[in-house]
Design an enzyme around this catalytic site. Sequence first.
Site, PDB file in Angstrom:
ATOM      1  N   HIS A  65       0.825  -1.213   0.000  1.00 32.69           N
ATOM      2  CA  HIS A  65       0.000   0.000   0.000  1.00 32.69           C
ATOM      3  C   HIS A  65       0.857   1.261   0.000  1.00 32.69           C
ATOM      4  O   HIS A  65       0.515   2.242  -0.657  1.00 32.69           O
ATOM      5  CB  HIS A  65      -0.928   0.005   1.214  1.00 32.69           C
ATOM      6  CG  HIS A  65      -1.814   1.209   1.285  1.00 32.69           C
ATOM      7  ND1 HIS A  65      -2.966   1.327   0.543  1.00 32.69           N
ATOM      8  CD2 HIS A  65      -1.708   2.356   1.995  1.00 32.69           C
ATOM      9  CE1 HIS A  65      -3.536   2.494   0.794  1.00 32.69           C
ATOM     10  NE2 HIS A  65      -2.792   3.136   1.673  1.00 32.69           N
ATOM     11  N   LYS A 112      -7.610  14.467  -5.948  1.00 37.32           N
ATOM     12  CA  LYS A 112      -7.025  13.139  -5.886  1.00 37.32           C
ATOM     13  C   LYS A 112      -8.106  12.138  -5.518  1.00 37.32           C
ATOM     14  O   LYS A 112      -9.099  12.487  -4.878  1.00 37.32           O
ATOM     15  CB  LYS A 112      -5.898  13.088  -4.842  1.00 37.32           C
ATOM     16  CG  LYS A 112      -5.066  11.804  -4.862  1.00 37.32           C
ATOM     17  CD  LYS A 112      -3.994  11.856  -3.788  1.00 37.32           C
ATOM     18  CE  LYS A 112      -3.112  10.614  -3.823  1.00 37.32           C
ATOM     19  NZ  LYS A 112      -2.113  10.624  -2.729  1.00 37.32           N
ATOM     20  N   HIS A 116      -9.885   2.917   0.176  1.00 38.56           N
ATOM     21  CA  HIS A 116      -9.914   2.432   1.557  1.00 38.56           C
ATOM     22  C   HIS A 116     -10.738   1.158   1.572  1.00 38.56           C
ATOM     23  O   HIS A 116     -11.685   1.000   2.349  1.00 38.56           O
ATOM     24  CB  HIS A 116     -10.497   3.491   2.496  1.00 38.56           C
ATOM     25  CG  HIS A 116      -9.668   3.711   3.723  1.00 38.56           C
ATOM     26  ND1 HIS A 116     -10.180   3.693   4.995  1.00 38.56           N
ATOM     27  CD2 HIS A 116      -8.338   3.937   3.870  1.00 38.56           C
ATOM     28  CE1 HIS A 116      -9.206   3.914   5.873  1.00 38.56           C
ATOM     29  NE2 HIS A 116      -8.080   4.066   5.213  1.00 38.56           N
ATOM     30  N   ASN A 117     -10.348   0.229   0.697  1.00 40.66           N
ATOM     31  CA  ASN A 117     -11.176  -0.934   0.410  1.00 40.66           C
ATOM     32  C   ASN A 117     -11.207  -1.949   1.552  1.00 40.66           C
ATOM     33  O   ASN A 117     -12.271  -2.276   2.073  1.00 40.66           O
ATOM     34  CB  ASN A 117     -10.677  -1.621  -0.865  1.00 40.66           C
ATOM     35  CG  ASN A 117     -10.675  -0.697  -2.065  1.00 40.66           C
ATOM     36  OD1 ASN A 117     -11.381   0.304  -2.093  1.00 40.66           O
ATOM     37  ND2 ASN A 117      -9.869  -1.012  -3.063  1.00 40.66           N
ATOM     38  N   ASP A 138      -5.048  14.920   2.552  1.00 44.51           N
ATOM     39  CA  ASP A 138      -4.120  15.042   1.428  1.00 44.51           C
ATOM     40  C   ASP A 138      -4.297  16.379   0.722  1.00 44.51           C
ATOM     41  O   ASP A 138      -3.324  16.993   0.258  1.00 44.51           O
ATOM     42  CB  ASP A 138      -4.352  13.906   0.424  1.00 44.51           C
ATOM     43  CG  ASP A 138      -3.701  12.604   0.842  1.00 44.51           C
ATOM     44  OD1 ASP A 138      -2.752  12.647   1.649  1.00 44.51           O
ATOM     45  OD2 ASP A 138      -4.131  11.537   0.378  1.00 44.51           O
ATOM     46  N   GLU A 334      -2.090   4.348  12.878  1.00 51.78           N
ATOM     47  CA  GLU A 334      -2.685   5.188  11.837  1.00 51.78           C
ATOM     48  C   GLU A 334      -3.884   5.959  12.385  1.00 51.78           C
ATOM     49  O   GLU A 334      -4.870   6.186  11.686  1.00 51.78           O
ATOM     50  CB  GLU A 334      -3.051   4.335  10.625  1.00 51.78           C
ATOM     51  CG  GLU A 334      -1.829   3.744   9.952  1.00 51.78           C
ATOM     52  CD  GLU A 334      -2.141   2.816   8.786  1.00 51.78           C
ATOM     53  OE1 GLU A 334      -3.306   2.757   8.361  1.00 51.78           O
ATOM     54  OE2 GLU A 334      -1.214   2.135   8.302  1.00 51.78           O
ATOM     55  N   GLN A 336      -6.273   8.844  13.252  1.00 49.64           N
ATOM     56  CA  GLN A 336      -6.650   9.860  12.278  1.00 49.64           C
ATOM     57  C   GLN A 336      -6.482  11.290  12.804  1.00 49.64           C
ATOM     58  O   GLN A 336      -6.133  11.509  13.962  1.00 49.64           O
ATOM     59  CB  GLN A 336      -8.105   9.638  11.873  1.00 49.64           C
ATOM     60  CG  GLN A 336      -8.344   8.301  11.189  1.00 49.64           C
ATOM     61  CD  GLN A 336      -7.698   8.243   9.823  1.00 49.64           C
ATOM     62  OE1 GLN A 336      -8.175   8.841   8.868  1.00 49.64           O
ATOM     63  NE2 GLN A 336      -6.608   7.516   9.709  1.00 49.64           N
ATOM     64  N   GLY A 559      -2.524   9.652  -8.051  1.00 47.24           N
ATOM     65  CA  GLY A 559      -3.597   8.695  -7.841  1.00 47.24           C
ATOM     66  C   GLY A 559      -3.220   7.665  -6.812  1.00 47.24           C
ATOM     67  O   GLY A 559      -2.460   7.926  -5.875  1.00 47.24           O
ATOM     68  N   SER A 562      -4.525   0.064  -5.590  1.00 48.05           N
ATOM     69  CA  SER A 562      -5.011  -0.865  -4.574  1.00 48.05           C
ATOM     70  C   SER A 562      -4.965  -2.269  -5.153  1.00 48.05           C
ATOM     71  O   SER A 562      -5.717  -2.594  -6.076  1.00 48.05           O
ATOM     72  CB  SER A 562      -6.442  -0.517  -4.156  1.00 48.05           C
ATOM     73  OG  SER A 562      -6.935  -1.461  -3.221  1.00 48.05           O
TER      74      SER A 562
END
Length: 764
Positions: A65, A112, A116-117, A138, A334, A336, A559, A562
């Site tokens: 990733h 962009k 977040h699959n 971002d 991670e 947020q 971009g 994934s």
Amino acid sequence: MADTRSAPSRSTLDTVAVAAGDPDRDQPWADLGLKADEYDRIKEILGRRPTASELAMYSVMWSEHCSYKSSKVHLKQFGELPQETPIGPMLAGIGENAGVIDIGQGYAVSFKVESHNHPSYVEPYQGAATGVGGIVRDIIAMGARPIAVVDPLRFGPLDADDTLRVLPGIVAGVGGYGNCLGLPNIGGEAVFDATYLGNPLVNAGCIGVLKHEDLHLANATGKGNLVVLYGARTGGDGIGGVSVLASETFDADGPAKRPSVQVGDPFMEKLLIECTLELFAAKVVNGIQDLGGAGLSCATTELASAGDGGMRCELDRVPLRDSTLSPEEILMSESQERMMAVVEPANIDRFMEICRKWDVEAVVIGEVTDTGRLEITWHGETVVDVPPRTVAHDGPVYQRPYARPDWQDTLQADAAEALPRPRTGEELRATLLQLVASPNLCDKSWITDQYDRYVQGNTVLAQPSDSGMVRVDEETNLGVSIATDCNGRYAKLDPYAGAQLALAEAYRNVATGGATPLAVSDCLNFGSPEDPAVMWQFAEACRGLKDACAELGVPVTGGNVSLYNQTGETAILPTPVVAVLGVIDDVTKRTPSAWSAAGERIVLLGETAEELSGSEWAHVVHGHLGGRPPRVDLAREKALAALLREASALDAGLLTSAHDLSDGGLAQALVEGALRHMVGARVDVAAVAEDPFVALFSESVGRVLVTVADGEEDQLVALAERHGVPATVLGTTGGDSLAVEGHFDAALSEVRSAWTATLPAALG
């Protein structure tokens, strides 16, 4: 089969820490997702065994990733494209947090799309919500104010139990986070296919606006400048997070790795947005980076690597929600709503003052150095001492084997054109009603009504319009438009053409609103890169997208990739989602997607061929996928877009509506045009194709259904002829039915009932 190793848990990291301090004990590098050769390379880089913190940092930053180790060799061709739009040079492109392009009048736009699959499968609400939060950060990291979001989504069959589990949570997460931020959701898709069962796709996009002089980049320069962490506190949520979860396949019973999914707080993010924008306005920020995938590991190494190359940080200064977190966990978390900034010492008091105003916690955790090393201490002990570029940018690059699969020829030979088709008027009518009620073509308002599409008061177009459009300047009415598209069935039949068809559709959708397409962002969703057939699909899609961008004259600004989107041996349809951003000088001259008055003339722009393979008709009626996708003609797409823009920009605005033809063909475009304002239509399709079924349900591309005031059709036909675009007058708007002369008449009330019932019936 899928890798079933456990996620990096606290016990795993404890083992890593113990092993790091015991030279006689093997380090459990495999439990962190590293390969044997990758672990050996880390030791070679450092000239020793890595510490536990270094091992954790390399493991997340070298994950699929974060490092793009399987895709880099194919993505580099996008950098070979001209780095300019029809307006001028790009201001920031591939490699930055988000692309930035000039849109005129001193304005620039950052945009962009990211994925977040896998987190959204594990925890649908938080996975989707934090996907929105991440893409928004971002955008603000570039110095832009976010103004809109979009959400291309993919799910398994609508009636599947797991779809009913994940879909409501994902939609609620997208809407809940975006609505709380006060950002309109102006576009996206919701597509259903069996291959997404157990592996939904949650792609999120954001648009932001800035003045040219407000552009900020992610780098740490200036020896002695301070490194500030600000925003939410660091917790145990998301340890390993998307960096690990998005780098492995799912097995048949669930995700192969289940790290804690990040937990979002949109109200904290709103404070962070306003605080960051005021920090920019006060000119107290030298460099900035959001904390997304890989958290502090990413922010520290990327800032240092892109700057002077050195940084020293004290990890025990990081504000924590959980005081028991180890240094490895802090580096991998991670959590947020966090940002990292580089600030000159003379500006730190003003920086902290602004943070206090917005009730945003901020702490100096380090400084920029000129050592070329990233040094991190924990209570006085050095736990990280690495060359930052080796972590952030010089990770492994795989030349994955790829080969056209043996089954591709058989698949393409099985054309849908040979399937039984409706012949009588009643059969055509029944087919239309069946298709409009199908999950992919039905009314999506059950989803989109959960999103605020008009907050901020600048939304010009939103779902179900072909593209989203927002006003940028209230005085000049300058605006931007965005569309995201991809037909995964087309990409399965021919990944090269499928990527081009995705770009062409998004490009066309932006043009139907009257905007000029400028640039591309992409979100490339594919199965396991360890499968040569999947890597062939990926390579072909990249090649197709690059060639199409070159011909259309639009650059790729950045971009996301994934991979590992598959359950067991079942990969998703190759899904290269393409977002096209356009500009319109005056949003008051935009063209709506549907007619609203009776007595207008209906005209079809473009040519129709017998192209049914990969179509919704073949998918819904026959459960069939085979043949070759519709032929893409990029020169014709450019001509069509130029025609639409010119017709929209005329003083009187020649077009009263414009709607592209894609899934479901002409029949679906007529239905959507009529149902938007419940104004019917009567058309004669004899001039479109000899077979009325082909005329109605072919999915030939490069076509748009438009309306003009009665008496203006000759002017449109003449304008189309000048652009080299075929134009066929089909009929007239009006009445309370959709009538296809000589074949059938369907009452709008009946069509609307079929179109609107599907999602509420399934989802409640």
